[in-house]
Scaffold this motif. Structure first.
Motif, PDB file in Angstrom:
ATOM      1  N   GLU A  30     -12.912  10.403 -14.703  1.00 58.20           N
ATOM      2  CA  GLU A  30     -14.157  10.283 -15.472  1.00 58.20           C
ATOM      3  C   GLU A  30     -15.249  11.222 -14.946  1.00 58.20           C
ATOM      4  O   GLU A  30     -16.395  11.148 -15.377  1.00 58.20           O
ATOM      5  CB  GLU A  30     -14.639   8.834 -15.460  1.00 58.20           C
ATOM      6  CG  GLU A  30     -13.694   7.855 -16.124  1.00 58.20           C
ATOM      7  CD  GLU A  30     -13.416   8.181 -17.589  1.00 58.20           C
ATOM      8  OE1 GLU A  30     -14.353   8.624 -18.291  1.00 58.20           O
ATOM      9  OE2 GLU A  30     -12.267   7.991 -18.026  1.00 58.20           O
ATOM     10  N   LEU A 105     -14.319   1.216 -15.732  1.00 54.40           N
ATOM     11  CA  LEU A 105     -14.869   1.949 -16.883  1.00 54.40           C
ATOM     12  C   LEU A 105     -16.234   1.397 -17.295  1.00 54.40           C
ATOM     13  O   LEU A 105     -17.120   2.143 -17.705  1.00 54.40           O
ATOM     14  CB  LEU A 105     -13.882   1.935 -18.049  1.00 54.40           C
ATOM     15  CG  LEU A 105     -12.628   2.786 -17.837  1.00 54.40           C
ATOM     16  CD1 LEU A 105     -11.626   2.542 -18.960  1.00 54.40           C
ATOM     17  CD2 LEU A 105     -12.968   4.264 -17.711  1.00 54.40           C
ATOM     18  N   TYR A 110     -18.988   2.698 -20.109  1.00 51.95           N
ATOM     19  CA  TYR A 110     -18.257   2.401 -21.338  1.00 51.95           C
ATOM     20  C   TYR A 110     -18.503   0.960 -21.766  1.00 51.95           C
ATOM     21  O   TYR A 110     -18.566   0.054 -20.934  1.00 51.95           O
ATOM     22  CB  TYR A 110     -16.753   2.619 -21.154  1.00 51.95           C
ATOM     23  CG  TYR A 110     -16.366   4.067 -21.074  1.00 51.95           C
ATOM     24  CD1 TYR A 110     -16.197   4.831 -22.228  1.00 51.95           C
ATOM     25  CD2 TYR A 110     -16.173   4.691 -19.850  1.00 51.95           C
ATOM     26  CE1 TYR A 110     -15.846   6.166 -22.156  1.00 51.95           C
ATOM     27  CE2 TYR A 110     -15.826   6.024 -19.760  1.00 51.95           C
ATOM     28  CZ  TYR A 110     -15.657   6.755 -20.920  1.00 51.95           C
ATOM     29  OH  TYR A 110     -15.318   8.084 -20.848  1.00 51.95           O
ATOM     30  N   GLU A 115     -13.486   3.894 -27.975  1.00 54.25           N
ATOM     31  CA  GLU A 115     -13.555   4.898 -26.918  1.00 54.25           C
ATOM     32  C   GLU A 115     -13.068   4.328 -25.580  1.00 54.25           C
ATOM     33  O   GLU A 115     -12.301   4.960 -24.852  1.00 54.25           O
ATOM     34  CB  GLU A 115     -14.973   5.434 -26.783  1.00 54.25           C
ATOM     35  CG  GLU A 115     -15.091   6.568 -25.787  1.00 54.25           C
ATOM     36  CD  GLU A 115     -16.493   7.129 -25.686  1.00 54.25           C
ATOM     37  OE1 GLU A 115     -16.617   8.202 -25.071  1.00 54.25           O
ATOM     38  OE2 GLU A 115     -17.459   6.517 -26.191  1.00 54.25           O
ATOM     39  N   ARG A 119      -9.729   5.314 -23.231  1.00 57.79           N
ATOM     40  CA  ARG A 119      -9.811   5.626 -21.800  1.00 57.79           C
ATOM     41  C   ARG A 119      -8.890   4.692 -21.010  1.00 57.79           C
ATOM     42  O   ARG A 119      -8.249   5.128 -20.062  1.00 57.79           O
ATOM     43  CB  ARG A 119     -11.255   5.499 -21.281  1.00 57.79           C
ATOM     44  CG  ARG A 119     -12.259   6.433 -21.932  1.00 57.79           C
ATOM     45  CD  ARG A 119     -11.862   7.903 -21.950  1.00 57.79           C
ATOM     46  NE  ARG A 119     -11.470   8.392 -20.653  1.00 57.79           N
ATOM     47  CZ  ARG A 119     -10.484   9.270 -20.440  1.00 57.79           C
ATOM     48  NH1 ARG A 119      -9.786   9.734 -21.452  1.00 57.79           N
ATOM     49  NH2 ARG A 119     -10.185   9.671 -19.233  1.00 57.79           N
ATOM     50  N   HIS A 123      -5.423   5.689 -18.560  1.00 61.29           N
ATOM     51  CA  HIS A 123      -5.232   5.275 -17.172  1.00 61.29           C
ATOM     52  C   HIS A 123      -4.077   4.308 -16.998  1.00 61.29           C
ATOM     53  O   HIS A 123      -3.843   3.823 -15.888  1.00 61.29           O
ATOM     54  CB  HIS A 123      -6.518   4.653 -16.607  1.00 61.29           C
ATOM     55  CG  HIS A 123      -7.647   5.616 -16.542  1.00 61.29           C
ATOM     56  ND1 HIS A 123      -7.690   6.657 -15.638  1.00 61.29           N
ATOM     57  CD2 HIS A 123      -8.759   5.734 -17.284  1.00 61.29           C
ATOM     58  CE1 HIS A 123      -8.790   7.347 -15.814  1.00 61.29           C
ATOM     59  NE2 HIS A 123      -9.453   6.814 -16.801  1.00 61.29           N
TER      60      HIS A 123
END
Length: 124
Positions: A30, A105, A110, A115, A119, A123
């Motif tokens: 990130e 996150l 986030y 979205e 992500r 991961h």
């Protein structure tokens, strides 16, 4: 380097080396290579109390995130305080990786939605 301060009040074991590596991996992906993160392991009652206090929901959960700086611009020389991740090993069992990624996150800004889900899949 991302520094991780660990406190285990849960009385349960979790692979803290692997958890720390995963936190650093997510943050690096990130775009965050430096900062500080707290990783707290707690029991079911403590995580329930935290969720009730901070989210108004009276139930146990697997993980919570308490972000501080996120991706905010910081003055030169000020260390990035990403915040704390709180995990309940008793609720998680062996399936701790996905909730940990989810919580990290949240630390970088986030919110729930497409979205964040993308992500999380990156991961997995």
């Amino acid at each position: 380097m991302v520094e991780i301060e660990v406190a285990n009040r849960s009385g349960k074991d979790l692979d803290l080396g692997a958890a720390s590596d995963l936190i650093r991996e997510v943050l690096q992906t990130e775009g965050i290579g430096h900062g500080e993160v707290g990783l707290q392991l707690v029991g079911p009652q403590e995580i329930r109390d935290l969720k009730r206090q901070h989210l108004g929901i009276d139930e146990e959960t697997d993980a919570l995130a308490f972000p501080i700086d996120g991706r905010d611009e910081l003055p030169v020389g000020v260390p990035r305080q990403l915040g704390d991740v709180v995990l309940c090993p008793e609720v998680l069992g062996d399936a701790w990786r996905a909730p940990l990624v989810h919580a990290v996150l949240h630390l970088v800004g986030y919110d729930h939605g497409a979205e964040m889900e993308a992500r999380e899949r990156a991961h997995a």
